[in-house]
Motif scaffolding. Structure first.
Motif, PDB file in Angstrom:
ATOM      1  N   SER A 113      -8.391  -3.291   6.865  1.00 16.16           N
ATOM      2  CA  SER A 113      -8.310  -4.127   5.671  1.00 16.16           C
ATOM      3  C   SER A 113      -9.685  -4.639   5.274  1.00 16.16           C
ATOM      4  O   SER A 113     -10.017  -4.700   4.080  1.00 16.16           O
ATOM      5  N   ASP A 152      -0.128  -0.052   1.613  1.00 14.27           N
ATOM      6  CA  ASP A 152       0.238  -1.459   1.437  1.00 14.27           C
ATOM      7  C   ASP A 152      -1.002  -2.358   1.461  1.00 14.27           C
ATOM      8  O   ASP A 152      -1.117  -3.301   0.668  1.00 14.27           O
ATOM      9  N   SER A 164      -2.783  -2.034  -1.866  1.00 11.52           N
ATOM     10  CA  SER A 164      -2.059  -2.717  -2.947  1.00 11.52           C
ATOM     11  C   SER A 164      -2.239  -4.225  -2.864  1.00 11.52           C
ATOM     12  O   SER A 164      -2.456  -4.896  -3.886  1.00 11.52           O
ATOM     13  N   ASP A 165      -2.171  -4.768  -1.663  1.00  8.82           N
ATOM     14  CA  ASP A 165      -2.341  -6.214  -1.478  1.00  8.82           C
ATOM     15  C   ASP A 165      -3.754  -6.648  -1.891  1.00  8.82           C
ATOM     16  O   ASP A 165      -3.935  -7.698  -2.532  1.00  8.82           O
ATOM     17  N   HIS A 184      -5.008  -9.236  -4.747  1.00  8.35           N
ATOM     18  CA  HIS A 184      -5.777 -10.399  -4.306  1.00  8.35           C
ATOM     19  C   HIS A 184      -7.122 -10.508  -5.022  1.00  8.35           C
ATOM     20  O   HIS A 184      -7.608 -11.621  -5.298  1.00  8.35           O
TER      21      HIS A 184
END
Length: 326
Positions: free
Chosen positions: A224, A186, A189-190, A194
């Motif tokens: 992240s 996830d 993918s974000d 972005h």
């Protein structure tokens, strides 16, 4: 026959000890000469034992052989002690040289980092000042464009400071981390979504794929940040018109993220330095304003080590492959 043998052994021990002390003293200054003196000391110890023993012996043909058998082990023992002392001194010298080399490399890296950071901070600040003065003088045809540019430069400056602070916290071990389930798929993918506008600015396409449930236990913010640093680095250095491909999957029970770019590859000496703090490659590969601070990959490496994983960079096809294994 016993007395000549005792004299011979005594002479061997005396010469051996004297030679050993001299060799150890010489080793503090020159390991090369110490290596030469070691075997010479053994020979002199045997010779001294033989000479003294022969001088003391009666007319007995067996005495020289007995003395040789008696003095040789003593001389050999002296040689072993000298060899061990010389090797220890060599190891200490090598360790001292390595510490000195590491200290020089650390100082050189610190200076390069400070010089690079000063340049990186000066450039956007100078741009902000120039645009602010132009707005103040009222000579700008489109003020909104200048406002957007100022905001972008301020954001870039903030990113430089954030990278430096993050590296400092990770290096000192003061970074606070939280152990919680994190969906690497996830997060990837974000980030792909972005960063798509940034990639578009460089005429670069960025894609991402996730094979199954890719999850780890760790700090979501740090993970992240590591993924973002790798993707931004790939977008910044890949050639216009190419594609940055990111993929998350599970291999051997471990979460893996691979990012491929089209930068043209790196030389061996460049691959050896990609994790050096402040290093950004040669001028030919520096893509203007999108060039980072040289802190991105070092931060990634520290984040991965904090999570018990590793990051590697290698040439693959027409670019580089960065692999993060948690």
């Amino acid at each position: 026959m016993i007395e000549p043998v005792l004299w011979a052994v005594g002479a061997t021990i005396a010469v051996g000890i004297l030679g050993m002390l001299v060799t150890i003293a010489v080793a503090r200054r020159s390991l090369r000469w110490a290596a030469v003196l070691g075997p010479i000391t053994v020979l002199l110890a045997v010779a001294a034992g033989m000479l003294v023993g022969v001088d003391q012996m009666l007319v007995d043909a067996q005495v020289p052989m007995v003395m040789l058998l008696a003095t040789a082990p003593v001389a050999l023992a002296v040689g072993v002690v000298i060899s061990m002392s010389t090797q220890r001194r060599a190891a200490e010298s090598a360790s001292a040289l390595e510490r000195e080399r590491s200290a020089r490399e650390l100082e050189r890296g610190r200076r390069e980092l400070m010089a690079g950071m000063s340049h990186d901070l000066r450039t956007p600040l100078a741009g902000i000042r120039a645009m602010a003065e132009a707005l103040e003088d009222g000579i700008v045809a489109d003020p909104q464009e200048y406002y957007r540019a100022i905001a972008a430069e301020a954001q870039r400056t903030s990113g430089i400071v954030d990278d430096l602070l993050a590296l400092t916290r990770l290096s000192s071990g003061s970074a606070e981390s939280v152990a919680e389930p994190v969906s690497v798929g996830d997060a990837l993918s974000d980030l792909v979504a972005h960063l798509a506008p940034l990639a578009k600015q460089r005429d670069v396409r960025v894609t991402g794929s996730v094979d199954g449930a890719v999850e780890v236990v760790g700090d979501a913010g740090l993970i992240s940040r590591a993924l973002q640093n790798v993707l931004v680095n790939a977008i910044a250095y890949t050639k216009p018109g190419t594609t940055v491909r990111a993929r998350a999957f599970v291999a051997d029970g471990r979460a893996v993220v691979e990012v491929r770019d089209g930068c043209g590859g790196l030389r061996d000496e460049e691959l050896a330095r990609v994790f050096d703090t402040g290093w950004r490659g040669d001028a030919a590969r520096t893509p203007g304003a999108l060039a980072g601070t040289g802190l991105g990959l070092p931060i990634v490496q520290m984040v991965m080590e904090l999570h018990g994983g590793a990051v590697t960079v290698e040439n693959a096809g027409d670019g580089c492959l960065v692999r993060l294994g948690f």
